[in-house]
Design an enzyme around this catalytic site. Structure first.
Site, PDB file in Angstrom:
ATOM      1  N   ARG A  48      38.166  74.727  40.844  1.00  0.00           N
ATOM      2  CA  ARG A  48      36.990  75.451  41.310  1.00  0.00           C
ATOM      3  C   ARG A  48      36.066  75.688  40.127  1.00  0.00           C
ATOM      4  O   ARG A  48      36.500  75.727  38.983  1.00  0.00           O
ATOM      5  CB  ARG A  48      37.416  76.776  41.960  1.00  0.00           C
ATOM      6  CG  ARG A  48      38.281  76.538  43.191  1.00  0.00           C
ATOM      7  CD  ARG A  48      38.733  77.831  43.842  1.00  0.00           C
ATOM      8  NE  ARG A  48      37.642  78.628  44.351  1.00  0.00           N
ATOM      9  CZ  ARG A  48      37.044  78.439  45.536  1.00  0.00           C
ATOM     10  NH1 ARG A  48      37.436  77.460  46.330  1.00  0.00           N
ATOM     11  NH2 ARG A  48      36.069  79.219  45.927  1.00  0.00           N
TER      12      ARG A  48
ATOM     13  N   HIS B   5      72.210  96.546  44.559  1.00  0.00           N
ATOM     14  CA  HIS B   5      73.025  95.388  44.945  1.00  0.00           C
ATOM     15  C   HIS B   5      73.259  95.400  46.450  1.00  0.00           C
ATOM     16  O   HIS B   5      73.543  96.457  46.997  1.00  0.00           O
ATOM     17  CB  HIS B   5      74.368  95.435  44.220  1.00  0.00           C
ATOM     18  CG  HIS B   5      75.289  94.322  44.634  1.00  0.00           C
ATOM     19  ND1 HIS B   5      75.102  93.026  44.185  1.00  0.00           N
ATOM     20  CD2 HIS B   5      76.351  94.304  45.469  1.00  0.00           C
ATOM     21  CE1 HIS B   5      76.040  92.260  44.736  1.00  0.00           C
ATOM     22  NE2 HIS B   5      76.815  93.005  45.518  1.00  0.00           N
TER      23      HIS B   5
HETATM   24  C1  LIG Z   1      42.903  77.971  49.296  1.00  0.00           C
HETATM   25  C2  LIG Z   1      42.894  79.055  48.243  1.00  0.00           C
HETATM   26  C3  LIG Z   1      43.983  79.868  48.095  1.00  0.00           C
HETATM   27  C4  LIG Z   1      43.982  80.884  47.136  1.00  0.00           C
HETATM   28  N1  LIG Z   1      45.082  81.678  47.021  1.00  0.00           N
HETATM   29  C5  LIG Z   1      45.097  82.654  46.092  1.00  0.00           C
HETATM   30  C6  LIG Z   1      46.207  83.527  45.990  1.00  0.00           C
HETATM   31  O1  LIG Z   1      47.175  83.414  46.731  1.00  0.00           O
HETATM   32  N2  LIG Z   1      46.171  84.502  45.059  1.00  0.00           N
HETATM   33  C7  LIG Z   1      45.099  84.643  44.200  1.00  0.00           C
HETATM   34  O2  LIG Z   1      45.120  85.543  43.353  1.00  0.00           O
HETATM   35  N3  LIG Z   1      44.028  83.843  44.285  1.00  0.00           N
HETATM   36  C8  LIG Z   1      44.001  82.855  45.214  1.00  0.00           C
HETATM   37  N4  LIG Z   1      42.891  82.070  45.323  1.00  0.00           N
HETATM   38  C9  LIG Z   1      41.767  82.307  44.400  1.00  0.00           C
HETATM   39  C10 LIG Z   1      40.949  83.505  44.873  1.00  0.00           C
HETATM   40  O3  LIG Z   1      40.484  83.240  46.173  1.00  0.00           O
HETATM   41  C11 LIG Z   1      39.808  83.749  43.921  1.00  0.00           C
HETATM   42  O4  LIG Z   1      40.301  83.926  42.614  1.00  0.00           O
HETATM   43  C12 LIG Z   1      39.032  84.996  44.329  1.00  0.00           C
HETATM   44  O5  LIG Z   1      38.533  84.883  45.627  1.00  0.00           O
HETATM   45  C13 LIG Z   1      37.874  85.256  43.363  1.00  0.00           C
HETATM   46  O6  LIG Z   1      37.233  86.428  43.725  1.00  0.00           O
HETATM   47  P1  LIG Z   1      35.683  86.677  43.413  1.00  0.00           P
HETATM   48  O7  LIG Z   1      35.370  87.979  44.032  1.00  0.00           O
HETATM   49  O8  LIG Z   1      35.440  86.473  41.980  1.00  0.00           O
HETATM   50  O9  LIG Z   1      34.917  85.504  44.165  1.00  0.00           O
HETATM   51  P2  LIG Z   1      34.861  85.054  45.694  1.00  0.00           P
HETATM   52  O10 LIG Z   1      36.075  85.445  46.420  1.00  0.00           O
HETATM   53  O11 LIG Z   1      34.475  83.621  45.648  1.00  0.00           O
HETATM   54  O12 LIG Z   1      33.687  85.921  46.309  1.00  0.00           O
HETATM   55  C14 LIG Z   1      32.379  85.798  45.892  1.00  0.00           C
HETATM   56  C15 LIG Z   1      31.485  86.287  47.015  1.00  0.00           C
HETATM   57  O13 LIG Z   1      30.163  86.362  46.517  1.00  0.00           O
HETATM   58  C16 LIG Z   1      29.278  85.827  47.483  1.00  0.00           C
HETATM   59  N5  LIG Z   1      28.076  85.392  46.754  1.00  0.00           N
HETATM   60  C17 LIG Z   1      27.971  84.449  45.804  1.00  0.00           C
HETATM   61  N6  LIG Z   1      26.717  84.400  45.324  1.00  0.00           N
HETATM   62  C18 LIG Z   1      26.010  85.330  46.010  1.00  0.00           C
HETATM   63  C19 LIG Z   1      24.669  85.754  45.982  1.00  0.00           C
HETATM   64  N7  LIG Z   1      23.805  85.242  45.104  1.00  0.00           N
HETATM   65  N8  LIG Z   1      24.296  86.723  46.830  1.00  0.00           N
HETATM   66  C20 LIG Z   1      25.170  87.291  47.709  1.00  0.00           C
HETATM   67  N9  LIG Z   1      26.446  86.922  47.770  1.00  0.00           N
HETATM   68  C21 LIG Z   1      26.869  85.960  46.922  1.00  0.00           C
HETATM   69  C22 LIG Z   1      30.072  84.708  48.116  1.00  0.00           C
HETATM   70  O14 LIG Z   1      29.540  84.382  49.394  1.00  0.00           O
HETATM   71  C23 LIG Z   1      31.434  85.348  48.212  1.00  0.00           C
HETATM   72  O15 LIG Z   1      31.578  86.085  49.401  1.00  0.00           O
HETATM   73  C24 LIG Z   1      42.854  81.067  46.302  1.00  0.00           C
HETATM   74  C25 LIG Z   1      41.725  80.260  46.454  1.00  0.00           C
HETATM   75  C26 LIG Z   1      41.744  79.274  47.426  1.00  0.00           C
HETATM   76  C27 LIG Z   1      40.511  78.428  47.586  1.00  0.00           C
END
Ligand SMILES: Cc1cc2nc3c(=O)[nH]c(=O)nc-3n(C[C@H](O)[C@H](O)[C@H](O)COP(=O)(O)OP(=O)(O)OC[C@H]3O[C@@H](n4cnc5c(N)ncnc54)[C@H](O)[C@@H]3O)c2cc1C
Length: 475
Positions: free
Chosen positions: A279, A451
């Site tokens: 990613r 245990h």
């Molecule tokens: C299939 C899959 C399985 C996963 N499983 C795990 C797991 O089991 N455990 C784990 O720890 N991690 C897992 N991950 C990783 C995890 O999903 C990410 O690390 C996490 O979601 C990151 O969080 P974040 O808030 O940084 O970003 P995101 O979850 O990507 O959220 C960002 C948000 O910001 C919004 N956004 C972006 N730009 C703007 C903007 N300019 N204006 C308004 N909104 C905006 C997006 O729409 C989104 O809703 C997995 C990922 C995938 C793809």
């Protein structure tokens, strides 16, 4: 509604929504802006994790594991169920309803903590203003004392493998298949590729995983990685290492994937192809000219150890900044930032972030691998304990894998803990706590574990590091 807030958070994923909630708990006025749209066009808070990542993948991993156990393991327990049939529509309905419950839960948490949730696109303007474009195109500008950027990440696409969302898909599409593909190709044997490959393999697909690297799970302790590779092979996951994909083309009802490895060039025919090669930070249309926020050469928002960007009172957290792309890492950063903004103490211990691969057996680790400790040159000792010697794992018919501890010889410090086996993701929490509190190996040895529990494996591994294991032969 006022357009002036102490804090405006852009992004309501697992990094952004906790930042907003903690800011609310700290009695700051806070808005959280998120533009997420589901495939049916509905808006939802929760980001990648709740809508298209952690939660839906775990829902399907759980269902598919139960399906496979009902087929292959119940008989060993003396349970006769007859023909086990798959109702994929019901399985997917359950996944969708879990996601809906969890994302609605965030709205309830926002209300309870005084957070104004706003659906729309947020763009940082100079002077800590945030321009919000609503789903209907309407515009408003929020003024903030502090802005937290939590825009997350998006899947890396390969130019030679053109995504069409139907045959050549990303991880999100692969969680929403409405039929089990007969032949599934996965590019990338990382965490996401292995989890998705496992789901569809258990439900009946022939799964081929193509991984460009020669080494399997290079970030994992190699004793554990080798054990994992053996189990995945036994489960029928065909993992090809050193396999470099050069192209993929939709042909008729399927996809032809061309790749090369040490043995030469190959063509693989599959019905669906999942691209899971990592990613990248998502910052599209996030920053207007003149904000002063800098990106590094890989596109991550530049931050210091407290998640401060180059611009005053602009912070960034989660997948959009350096560090492991994990929900819990982003959550702790979000909470830290909201506490620092309120003038409280805040810190993230980046050395003690657990990682989990939710396959069966599960893989979990924290701290350094044996290879990293060895490369660092510090004298170390290793203790391992196989789940084959755990009464609880035997009772669960899950006596696979091991717990491994790597500790320093000089002061007994726990340097890394690695588990492959049942509930490894839960077991690792004890090791995380131990390392957070700088426990020694002896501290773990002297801690009483109930245990029969799986957690005894960690206790025995700690004992084994000093050749004092009771329930296994010390070597
Ligand atoms: C299939 C899959 C399985 C996963 N499983 C795990 C797991 O089991 N455990 C784990 O720890 N991690 C897992 N991950 C990783 C995890 O999903 C990410 O690390 C996490 O979601 C990151 O969080 P974040 O808030 O940084 O970003 P995101 O979850 O990507 O959220 C960002 C948000 O910001 C919004 N956004 C972006 N730009 C703007 C903007 N300019 N204006 C308004 N909104 C905006 C997006 O729409 C989104 O809703 C997995 C990922 C995938 C793809």
């Amino acid at each position: 509604m006022s357009d002036s807030f102490d804090v405006v958070v852009i992004g309501a994923g697992p990094a952004g929504y906790p930042a907003a909630i903690r800011a609310g708990q700290n009695k700051l006025t806070v808005a959280c802006v998120d533009e997420w749209k589901n495939s049916d066009g509905s808006a939802a808070f929760g980001g990648t994790c709740l809508n298209a990542g952690c939660i839906p993948s775990k829902a399907l991993l759980e269902s598919s594991e139960l399906f496979q156990r009902a087929k292959d393991e119940f008989a060993v327990h003396g349970i006769v169920v007859g023909d086990v049939k798959l109702d994929l529509a019901a399985m997917q309905k359950r996944r969708a309803s879990i996601v809906k419950t969890m994302t609605n839960g965030i709205m309830a948490l926002f209300r309870a903590n005084g957070v104004t949730g706003i659906h729309g696109h947020g763009r940082l303007l100079p002077g800590n203003r945030v321009q919000v474009t609503g789903p209907d195109g309407s515009e408003r500008t929020l003024q903030a004392r502090h802005v937290v950027l939590a825009s997350g990440s998006s899947p890396v696409r390969l130019r030679a493998v053109p995504h069409d969302g139907v045959r050549i898909v990303d991880s999100w599409n692969a969680l929403e298949f409405d039929a089990v593909p007969r032949r599934l190709g996965v590019i990338g044997a990382g965490v996401i590729g292995l989890e998705l490959g496992s789901v569809w393999r258990r439900l009946g697909s022939e799964v081929t995983v193509l991984e460009a690297l020669e080494q399997f799970l290079p970030m994992v302790d190699q004793t554990i990685a080798k054990e994992a590779q053996r189990h995945f092979k036994k489960q029928g996951l065909d993992i090809k290492l050193g396999a470099k994909v050069s192209s993929a083309e939709v042909k008729g009802d399927g996809v032809e994937v061309r790749y090369s490895d040490a043995a030469g060039d190959h063509a693989l025919q599959v019905d669906k192809l999942v691209v899971a090669v990592g990613r990248r930070p998502f910052t599209d249309e996030l920053l207007a000219e003149g904000t002063g926020v800098l990106l590094d050469d890989r596109g991550f928002i530049q931050v210091d150890e407290h998640c401060r960007t180059n611009a005053p009172d602009v912070w960034a957290v989660g997948d959009a900044v350096r560090g492991p792309m994990l929900a819990h890492k982003g959550k702790e950063e979000g909470v830290m930032v909201a506490d620092l903004i309120a003038g409280h103490f805040g810190e993230v211990n980046y050395k003690v972030i657990p990682s989990v691969v939710y396959t069966a057996p599960e893989i979990a680790w924290v701290g350094q691998t044996e290879e990293q400790v060895k490369a660092g040159g510090r004298a170390y000792k290793v203790g391992t304990f196989p789940f084959a010697a755990s009464g609880r794992a035997r009772a669960m018919e899950a006596a696979q894998g091991m717990a491994k501890i790597v500790s320093a010889v000089d002061d007994d410090e726990v340097l890394g803990v690695h588990v492959i086996g049942p509930m490894a993701g839960e077991l690792i929490a004890e090791a995380v706590l131990a390392m957070e509190y700088s426990a020694s190996t002896e501290d773990l040895q002297r801690t009483i574990h109930a245990h029969p529990t799986l957690s005894e494996a960690l206790h025995e591994a700690a004992l084994a590091a000093d050749k004092k294991a009771i329930d296994a032969i010390n070597r």
